[in-house]
Scaffold this active site. Sequence first.
Site, PDB file in Angstrom:
ATOM      1  N   LYS A 229       0.806  -1.218   0.000  1.00 31.70           N
ATOM      2  CA  LYS A 229       0.000   0.000   0.000  1.00 31.70           C
ATOM      3  C   LYS A 229       0.843   1.274   0.000  1.00 31.70           C
ATOM      4  O   LYS A 229       0.397   2.322  -0.463  1.00 31.70           O
ATOM      5  CB  LYS A 229      -0.971  -0.025   1.182  1.00 31.70           C
ATOM      6  CG  LYS A 229      -2.057  -1.085   1.029  1.00 31.70           C
ATOM      7  CD  LYS A 229      -3.035  -1.049   2.178  1.00 31.70           C
ATOM      8  CE  LYS A 229      -4.218  -1.969   1.926  1.00 31.70           C
ATOM      9  NZ  LYS A 229      -3.831  -3.364   1.739  1.00 31.70           N
TER      10      LYS A 229
ATOM     11  N   GLU B 249      -2.572   6.820   7.564  1.00 35.17           N
ATOM     12  CA  GLU B 249      -3.058   7.898   6.715  1.00 35.17           C
ATOM     13  C   GLU B 249      -4.249   8.576   7.381  1.00 35.17           C
ATOM     14  O   GLU B 249      -4.848   8.048   8.318  1.00 35.17           O
ATOM     15  CB  GLU B 249      -3.459   7.380   5.338  1.00 35.17           C
ATOM     16  CG  GLU B 249      -4.654   6.455   5.353  1.00 35.17           C
ATOM     17  CD  GLU B 249      -4.961   5.881   3.975  1.00 35.17           C
ATOM     18  OE1 GLU B 249      -4.128   6.047   3.072  1.00 35.17           O
ATOM     19  OE2 GLU B 249      -6.027   5.266   3.808  1.00 35.17           O
TER      20      GLU B 249
ATOM     21  N   ASN C  92     -14.413  -2.230   8.841  1.00 33.35           N
ATOM     22  CA  ASN C  92     -13.752  -2.136   7.540  1.00 33.35           C
ATOM     23  C   ASN C  92     -14.019  -3.348   6.643  1.00 33.35           C
ATOM     24  O   ASN C  92     -13.372  -3.513   5.615  1.00 33.35           O
ATOM     25  CB  ASN C  92     -12.235  -1.948   7.704  1.00 33.35           C
ATOM     26  CG  ASN C  92     -11.916  -0.746   8.558  1.00 33.35           C
ATOM     27  OD1 ASN C  92     -12.357   0.353   8.278  1.00 33.35           O
ATOM     28  ND2 ASN C  92     -11.160  -0.962   9.633  1.00 33.35           N
TER      29      ASN C  92
ATOM     30  N   GLU D 202      -9.950   0.990  -5.539  1.00 31.71           N
ATOM     31  CA  GLU D 202     -10.878   1.460  -4.517  1.00 31.71           C
ATOM     32  C   GLU D 202     -10.613   2.931  -4.197  1.00 31.71           C
ATOM     33  O   GLU D 202      -9.466   3.360  -4.097  1.00 31.71           O
ATOM     34  CB  GLU D 202     -10.751   0.613  -3.257  1.00 31.71           C
ATOM     35  CG  GLU D 202     -11.042  -0.865  -3.496  1.00 31.71           C
ATOM     36  CD  GLU D 202     -11.247  -1.640  -2.210  1.00 31.71           C
ATOM     37  OE1 GLU D 202     -11.166  -1.036  -1.124  1.00 31.71           O
ATOM     38  OE2 GLU D 202     -11.495  -2.852  -2.298  1.00 31.71           O
TER      39      GLU D 202
ATOM     40  N   GLU E 105      -6.754   1.958  -2.465  1.00 36.71           N
ATOM     41  CA  GLU E 105      -5.856   0.851  -2.755  1.00 36.71           C
ATOM     42  C   GLU E 105      -6.314   0.191  -4.046  1.00 36.71           C
ATOM     43  O   GLU E 105      -7.416   0.427  -4.532  1.00 36.71           O
ATOM     44  CB  GLU E 105      -5.858  -0.181  -1.623  1.00 36.71           C
ATOM     45  CG  GLU E 105      -7.207  -0.842  -1.389  1.00 36.71           C
ATOM     46  CD  GLU E 105      -7.168  -1.818  -0.225  1.00 36.71           C
ATOM     47  OE1 GLU E 105      -6.067  -2.307   0.103  1.00 36.71           O
ATOM     48  OE2 GLU E 105      -8.230  -2.105   0.345  1.00 36.71           O
TER      49      GLU E 105
ATOM     50  N   ASN F 170      -6.852  -3.649  -5.561  1.00 35.13           N
ATOM     51  CA  ASN F 170      -6.887  -5.078  -5.294  1.00 35.13           C
ATOM     52  C   ASN F 170      -6.576  -5.820  -6.583  1.00 35.13           C
ATOM     53  O   ASN F 170      -7.345  -5.762  -7.546  1.00 35.13           O
ATOM     54  CB  ASN F 170      -8.253  -5.497  -4.754  1.00 35.13           C
ATOM     55  CG  ASN F 170      -8.479  -4.952  -3.364  1.00 35.13           C
ATOM     56  OD1 ASN F 170      -7.791  -5.328  -2.426  1.00 35.13           O
ATOM     57  ND2 ASN F 170      -9.441  -4.054  -3.221  1.00 35.13           N
TER      58      ASN F 170
ATOM     59  N   PHE G  22     -21.949  -9.050  16.496  1.00 37.92           N
ATOM     60  CA  PHE G  22     -21.409  -9.627  15.262  1.00 37.92           C
ATOM     61  C   PHE G  22     -20.190 -10.511  15.505  1.00 37.92           C
ATOM     62  O   PHE G  22     -19.314 -10.605  14.652  1.00 37.92           O
ATOM     63  CB  PHE G  22     -21.056  -8.526  14.255  1.00 37.92           C
ATOM     64  CG  PHE G  22     -22.244  -7.720  13.809  1.00 37.92           C
ATOM     65  CD1 PHE G  22     -23.014  -8.131  12.744  1.00 37.92           C
ATOM     66  CD2 PHE G  22     -22.582  -6.543  14.468  1.00 37.92           C
ATOM     67  CE1 PHE G  22     -24.108  -7.388  12.341  1.00 37.92           C
ATOM     68  CE2 PHE G  22     -23.674  -5.793  14.070  1.00 37.92           C
ATOM     69  CZ  PHE G  22     -24.444  -6.222  13.001  1.00 37.92           C
TER      70      PHE G  22
END
Length: 669
Positions: free
Chosen positions: A116, A200, A235, A275, A288, A290, A348
């Site tokens: 990244k 970031e 995320n 993305e 990023e 993928n 979750f």
Amino acid sequence: MFDKILIANRGEIACRVIKTAKKMGIETVAIYSDADRHALHVQMADEAVHIGPPPANQSYIVIDKVMDAIRQTGAQAVHPGYGFLSENAKFADALAQEGIAFVGPPKGAIEAMGDKITSKKIAKDAGVNTVPGYMGLIEDADEAVKISREIGYPVMIKASAGGGGKGMRIAWTDQEAREGFQSSKNEAASSFGDDRIFIEKFVTQPRHIEIQVLCDAHGNGLWLNERECSIQRRNQKVIEEAPSPFLDAATRKAMGEQAVALAKAVGYTSAGTVEFIVDGDRNFYFLEMNTRLQVEHPVTELITGIDLVEQMIRVANGEKLTLTQDDVKINGWAIESRLYAEDPYRNFLPSIGRLSRYRPPAEIVTETDIVRNDTGVYEGGEISMYYDPMIAKLCTWGRDRASAIENMRNALDAFEVEGIGHNLPFLSAVMDHPRFVSGDVTTAFIAEEYPEGFAGADLPQEVLERVAAASAAMYRVAEIRRARVSGRMDNHERVVANEWVVQIGGQDFPLTIDADKQGSTVTLGARVMRCTSVWRPGDTLAVIDMEEAGEQSTLTLKVGKVPGGFRIRSRGADLKVYVRSPRAAELSKHMIEKLPPDTSKLLLCPMPGLIVKVDVEEGQEVQEGQALCTVEAMKMENILRAERKGIVTKINAGPGDSLAVDDVIMEFE
């Protein structure tokens, strides 16, 4: 074209690749661990090779074992799916050295975009908008805090080799930056074998929108429109749709052109995804790339009519793209809901076990509606603690967004899963949420709308009354059956009463029911509802056709049995519904409610997992919010914190211990 392809993956994506390969007349090879010996992808493939124990780092991501499977079977190409070895440059290099085609991009593109830090520098040079941040390597937690302060909170802490939400943390304070750095580093090392971290700026109220690209080895590159992936938790994407309800044509074109420019800058071939995060003014920033097929690729396939797996295979075979940018259209709307083995009522947390019932809705394809379910499990199969908790991707398509949402609502209503905790109720609740319906969502949607977690949806009063009417009609059918079995009825249905009180969530719904051979007419206050169904006692799914004031509709309910009524699940609500005589309903108000046991002085393990770290000692005083221990489950680290001030009196588990749900980790005074 290839004669045989090995799929270096498992679960639903392996099954997905096998389907397209079969359509193309290509034989397939599956690989499997001990835990996947009876998995669906193994059953679907033409051949299968065992590659080791359940942990991925002893099986699926061991390059030598996968290469041995390739040699054993004579596979000419490998499709890596996503996760595991899909973005591993060493794996791509190993294949190239043996003359095996990699159904993915070249090694150089994987290396450039898989890191990244490097990818952001390349993106900036290629004219792609980027987010402010620190791209250098960060040595320790102290440096992470220092850099976070310089950038300005909130910040996003990320694993350089990360993906799928792993190795990512948002920090708003020095303490969260310190803890997040270490957790991200640990997860990155465990999941990717690379613990490098960067930081970031975290853009608040962002939308997560990505562009699908497709490139060949002859210099041709296309962008296949966008996907909106803003409904996320930790995320990790939960619901995706294509196209985005937020983008306009000009922004879409600009994002698409930048995505292709980046792909060409690194010599990209195959399908890939760029993305972006997009703010409220439609400013977009590179997040990023993928270098693989994305989980959510089906929604792009549904609106474009392009089989991405087929295109990947053809590109790997050296073929030119036969499509041009003008051929790429947007036809209708598509939505994907990810079915996870995660219990929404327990924040979750991952759930494992046997699927005692697994009945997806019927897959359909018509000119106006599509229902597609990409899955890798079957009824009776096991959900393992060793792999990602996603077990299916339910996708629907309609001519417009409203139609796609309605198709998804109906498909979720008809999806039956028992034996594990799962997020179907939450997915249903989102489909009815006003913000989602309007398209007004950001990546903060779940945190903002469910700040205390998900406790089930509240059905509107009008819908509760429909549920009450349907329940009364079903109860009457069950009562008639009971009367006949017991001998109380000799073909005279008047033995069954026609006045009932349906009790739901503390509300009473007094009603009368008149029935004939075709159905039941229920009168509830001023409402008269005609209920018709083929439901019979013992059926776990009830599809009830309802007519009211000349209007026709369908109510789909998941039905379980409780004494004196039903457990009804519909549209995200989980209801205990009691059908009683007026006298019994009156007496029930005097019944004492049984209270659950007090566990306030216990730290219970919220999921099946492994204790990684214990942060406190017996006799130690802890404060509210203090970290107590870390539990790893399904490749994610979870820090358990103190809910209130107290003293640790006993610690029952330590690092390395495997625990089940509700095992007592520690006790407090």
